[in-house]
Design an enzyme around this catalytic site. Structure first.
Site, short mmCIF file in Angstrom:
data_model
loop_
_atom_site.label_atom_id
_atom_site.label_comp_id
_atom_site.label_asym_id
_atom_site.label_seq_id
_atom_site.Cartn_x
_atom_site.Cartn_y
_atom_site.Cartn_z
N ASN C 109 0.85 -1.24 -0.25
CA ASN C 109 0.03 0.16 0.03
C ASN C 109 0.92 1.42 0.02
O ASN C 109 0.43 2.07 -0.78
CB ASN C 109 -1.00 -0.07 1.24
CG ASN C 109 -2.05 -1.10 1.28
OD1 ASN C 109 -2.06 -2.00 1.87
ND2 ASN C 109 -2.90 -1.03 0.23
N THR C 153 -18.89 39.50 -27.67
CA THR C 153 -19.65 39.01 -26.56
C THR C 153 -20.97 38.32 -26.99
O THR C 153 -21.30 38.53 -27.96
CB THR C 153 -20.04 40.11 -25.37
OG1 THR C 153 -20.76 40.95 -25.98
CG2 THR C 153 -18.86 40.65 -25.03
N HIS C 154 -21.37 37.38 -26.33
CA HIS C 154 -22.62 36.69 -26.58
C HIS C 154 -22.42 36.31 -28.26
O HIS C 154 -23.57 36.16 -29.01
CB HIS C 154 -23.87 37.54 -26.83
CG HIS C 154 -24.11 38.01 -25.46
ND1 HIS C 154 -25.10 37.65 -24.52
CD2 HIS C 154 -23.85 39.17 -24.61
CE1 HIS C 154 -25.12 38.27 -23.28
NE2 HIS C 154 -24.53 39.19 -23.34
N SER C 276 -12.15 15.22 -46.72
CA SER C 276 -13.49 14.45 -46.60
C SER C 276 -13.33 13.48 -47.50
O SER C 276 -12.72 13.42 -48.80
CB SER C 276 -14.54 15.19 -46.50
OG SER C 276 -15.68 14.55 -47.50
N LYS C 282 -12.86 19.94 -49.11
CA LYS C 282 -13.09 20.20 -47.66
C LYS C 282 -11.47 20.31 -46.85
O LYS C 282 -10.70 19.59 -47.39
CB LYS C 282 -13.47 18.94 -46.79
CG LYS C 282 -15.00 19.06 -46.84
CD LYS C 282 -15.94 20.35 -46.25
CE LYS C 282 -15.65 20.55 -44.84
NZ LYS C 282 -16.72 19.94 -44.16
N ASN C 284 -10.36 20.43 -43.19
CA ASN C 284 -11.14 20.50 -41.63
C ASN C 284 -10.13 20.57 -40.74
O ASN C 284 -9.08 20.10 -40.79
CB ASN C 284 -11.97 19.26 -41.50
CG ASN C 284 -13.11 19.00 -42.72
OD1 ASN C 284 -13.98 20.01 -43.06
ND2 ASN C 284 -13.13 17.71 -43.22
N GLU C 289 -10.69 20.36 -33.39
CA GLU C 289 -12.12 19.73 -32.73
C GLU C 289 -11.69 18.83 -31.76
O GLU C 289 -12.39 18.55 -30.66
CB GLU C 289 -12.53 19.04 -33.91
CG GLU C 289 -13.36 20.22 -35.08
CD GLU C 289 -13.72 19.44 -36.19
OE1 GLU C 289 -13.00 19.15 -37.32
OE2 GLU C 289 -15.10 19.11 -36.52
#
Lengths: 393, 393, 393, 393
Positions: C109, C153-154, C276, C282, C284, C289
């Site tokens: 242990n 923002t937002h 792709s 594509k 990517n 991601e």
């Protein structure tokens, strides 16, 4: 005085701590505990514990409590601890000895579960309705507002899509969600009454009869399983709810992005947006940001319930009490988010001009490759031919 | 009317949804927003935006709000949306134009963060005190109640231990927890004021001065980082809090088991226990079961905050609003659990007789092996010799 | 043969299940278990259990194991169960009786914890270095590539910002993260050796001496606390790691969006992108991601450790074994993500032209309001004046 | 070379990072991707893209790959990236142009989903079988080993129970779990083929035909929904799995406690237990501790998938790749835990003597109260009468 109390004083701080906000949450259960009590009383009548007139009196008073609660006149106090004590105290005050008799052949444990499941069944039904409304709103939006729009993969324009396909994806998903709601409902649609504290009662009682009175689809047979399923059943309800929230999260994420002026495919009405205390020009999609964030809140409710019940031995443990808040909040959260998204979809505008302008040539590269396939190319060769041409530009 | 509103009506349902219970949670921040506003006003005086007398008036009224709030007479309404609007509305009502001037050189974004961090710093200080009290309570319990008791591994009797070792383990851990609280406090002890909405203000303002007024250890320099740290800092606070709750969870789990009549090492006073509505003999350790369960609740708060802020672009997003509830509830939860555990430890009895009786022979097998080591055996051989002997019995 | 085995056969299926992939994970600990064993052997020499020549032989063979492992020639087998048994078996095979002697005054242990903490300390040091490299890479990017760009923002254009502010925000945050790493390191920098199975050893051993040999800052005093901190300490490490991942998550989310052709502020080199199988056009940002998604993976490691250890009584429980995988995987995950982000930032291009074009007029609305403030308006009035003008357009 | 690659070199470090361990996980999908490809090829034959002899060649070679994989002779390499590329490369090498033709009218996106769902359906079927075996094992244990034993609430003796009731509770629960498995299976039993990258293919293809070939119950209509359901469907699978694990967690928690010598109701055979490296007497229930802990591991898989997919826009995102590991590991975990618990229950002994001795008088307090009810007392009064008597003792 609590159901279990007599000649035993509880330390005040301990009492406050253990009751917590349970007496407030239980306000949601008053109606359902009364309904379950009426069913239980009918069963007691059937086996001769109550007389006809006793049953009538109890039923009348329990219905009275439902009415009082509806008008906000039946308030559970901290000293009551929960709705069950509050109701029994009320009955005893009104009906004397008879009020006490209703606790025969049940425990607070199966009582809680009875009320809770009736409550949950009712909420699930309502949520199903809200989900249906959203589904049909999405379908009518898909029909009404259809227009080409770019389809994305990897957050990059990929292939031609349409507003109809977008809305239709969520409509079809909502339909699958409804199946999950139904399957969660089927799971909990089992009467716990008669299981008492998990080890049954020594009286021989007709559990099927009580179940029927309360419109439960069946009796949950094993009395220990009744207790062991506390929190567990709620886990499956919360899974169905978080699946719904996941869709609303994705809808919101899409709409936040596609309503940016840089895209402008969608537009939220002004009165759905908020401003900034410092930037006079802002028109912020707060409602969508909050729906998006509420998926994480829902996940935390689900995870909370599923974690509280870990590493506990069989039978009732007080830990279960804390599963009430996340389930009640989760049900409310989904209802309010579904209804706000119905409002959003109803008022959402599609800027067809902007969508059309966004249909740029790279979206059609795959189509070009398929044209070559029709001319005899293998798809792989056609693909590389189109790719080379694109790279030349 | 909200800070950003004029000539723009918000849909009522949308308003209700977006405000949520934020106006209720913000009641906790009124005091701290006033304190932060006084610091901000002093800075505005320093750079000549406010005159001496204007500063005085503002300071007086802000202190007045603090007093009103203490007496429960400053209630934020749903239409106010949050404490910042409520306070500015109050100031404008009382001081006219001057009330509006205080919003110069700040945004609601840095204002929220200013108030929130002052609140959090204060709460962390309080929690530290509670943790210290528990630590010293555990130490005195260890001294007072010391007695041999079995030590367990794998939920099986392993080696001789003692009540003192048991309590001392939690005391030493509480001491490490306090370091985590201090380290979380050091992280958030950075003034956000002057960062406005994440992109600074065009006025040249002395951010160090404001920070000093509010006793922040330093200025958080990068204005965008200020916004990006929203929720992130709270994640570290919540980690410290869940580490404390983990200890209380383990203490409770130990006490629930070791106070079972089957063990009887510890005893909770009757008035700390609750009964059953159906089983007259029950004496249940509900308080401990709830503390145990609240670790899971705390984890869900931590996880909630950490998930809400995932996959968001830089800068303020409304999603952040939902991090307020879990942090506020988390701080409250820890305080209440620490204080209830102080009460528990103060009243906990050790049954020395039962502990002594539990010191059965298998606990001493390792000691026997060590005796053989002293006689010259390698530990491995000694171990196997003792094991063989045990198997013979 | 396992350390605890003799005359006891374990069911094969049970053995396979309980060992799981632990013997594979333990490959990471071989080096550190040898280092810890050398320190332990020195202590045994000091108290006279080992002679000088015995110590020398053990030290030589342990160093030999480290070399073998480095060359991939020391493989732990499923039957060994873990690195500790594998090492002791190797020593016994090579050194006979002497190999067994090293287990005196320790248990598996404290041995596991000793090796684990040395491993973790080393990993944290490395991660700190990676974080520093990223911090300085961000700073040099901020200097080199500075250019105005819109601040959001937002998810809406808000105010003027800059590439420098963007990169600087993450640099400052990385600096705070390094403090969290140091604070996690300070927490675990406590020697567990001498605590044995949680209840000490009957021999009187100089724990300070062993701690010093292994460069631990201090001894963890209470032997039961040593076991109780298993998983708990790891929780704080994982919090520090998930704070780092949160920053990488936000950087990725920003870069994914701002490198969309619709924004085009940033550009990833072609050879960092993937294509792709069906869409020839594509390009990517898969790497981003995946970094984004790995924040969720890291959170699940943190949550896993924090949940495994819930509701367990004091002392060692086998459940702890399962905390190894998430901590090891978490440390590796952060290292690989930090190093990949260094590569990304090194190769990231800023399209200054696109940034400049994006600096549209609404970004300057707040500045306009501040100009009015300088002319004597209160900020609130200036704000509303500018807002009205914007609404007219 | 990857499916999408030509004239584009990927940075080696980026490639290693993005592929991760996906090529290893994909080994599980080889068989299912071949099956799905055969179905797809039949559809291509039907619409005239392939000739009869081409279909035959493809089918033969795909079946050959299945055989090779079974014998461990079809290994996906890191450079292949995934099973789909590995299979297409193999086909092209063997069949030239024809190998390329099979990618017509599909994308890797619907291909991944096709293989994944066939894999998941198969695993769910297997898990259902394991759950049935455990259910019947529990039932036969309940019959064989029935004996009175104490029932607990709040970890305190409560009322008379039995070994049969205990085992029966888990049997009934396992039956409900099987319903959850079926409902998860019904959800995913939708053919994704023909949805390509989420936006369909320009060729008109009979999706129903392909679905039928692969025994999917229906076609998932909306092509975007197909992508949006990635991870979402897995969330519901993982909910069903964690419900099963919750039961195994509770069984383990019960057995760990009730097999302590202090209770001794149950006994695990020696060869199911492990020892200690320092304590010669130990007989530890490691297998049960690990099953207990694996509930937390399972929860982390569920939470991981549900968090990875938060805040993502519609359509495929590379983040989805990371949902493969937790779902695959989760399925494996449940299978191995179910099969180990079957072994445990098969070998579990009940100590009837110990159970009988544990049936102490307080367990019968409620029964006493019910006897008084039969004599005419209200339950409340009977309860208090018995309680008073108990307090006198």
């Amino acid at each position: 005085m609590k159901l279990w109390q007599k000649g035993q004083n509880t330390n005040k701080e301990i009492e406050k701590f253990t009751v917590g906000n349970d007496y407030l949450l239980d306000q949601n259960l008053v109606k359902y505990d009364c309904i379950a009590s009426i069913g239980h009383a009918k069963m007691l009548r059937k086996i001769g514990i109550l007389s006809d007139s006793e049953l009538k009196k109890l039923e009348k008073e329990l219905k009275n409590i439902i009415e009082l609660e509806k008008k906000g006149q039946f308030k559970i106090k901290l000293e009551d601890e929960d709705c069950h004590t509050a109701i029994e105290n009320h009955l005893t005050k009104k009906l004397g000895e008879l009020g006490k008799k209703i606790h025969t052949a049940r425990s607070r444990n199966d009582q809680v579960l009875g009320a809770l499941r009736l409550f949950e069944k009712n909420e699930l039904k309502e949520i199903e309705k809200f989900a249906q409304v959203l589904e049909s709103e999405l379908k009518s939006f898909a029909r009404k507002e259809n227009s080409l729009m770019p389809g994305f993969t990897h957050t990059r324009k990929a292939m031609p899509s349409s507003v109809g396909l977008w809305a239709g994806a969520f409509a079809e998903s909502m339909n699958d969600n409804i199946k999950l709601l139904k399957s969660a409902n089927a799971l909990i649609d089992q009467s716990p009454l008669g299981s008492a504290a998990g080890y049954g009662v020594s009286l021989n009682i007709p559990k099927e009869f009580t179940a029927k009175q309360l419109s439960f689809a069946k009796v949950q047979n094993n009395s220990l399983y009744v207790q062991n399923s506390r929190g567990k059943f709620e886990g499956t309800i919360l899974n169905a709810l978080s699946q719904i929230m996941l869709d609303l999260n994705k809808m919101s994420t899409d709409l936040i992005m596609f309503s940016m002026p840089e895209f402008n495919y969608f537009e939220l009405p002004k009165e759905f947006c908020t401003g900034s205390s410092i930037m006079p020009q802002k028109k912020n999609p707060d409602v969508l940001e909050l729906v998006r964030a509420k998926y994480a809140v829902m996940l935390s409710y689900e995870f909370q319930v599923k974690t509280i019940i870990a590493n506990l031995i069989s039978g009732y443990n007080r830990d279960f009490q804390l599963t009430k808040e996340p389930i009640m909040k989760g049900l409310y959260l989904v209802k309010s988010c579904l209804s706000i998204m119905v409002l959003v979809i109803k008022n959402l505008k599609v800027n067809k001009e902007a969508c059309k302008k966004a249909m740029t040539s790279e979206l059609f590269a795959t189509e070009k490759a398929y044209k070559l396939v029709k001319q005899g190319y293998s798809f792989r060769d056609a693909y590389h031919k189109v790719k080379e041409e694109l790279n030349k530009c």
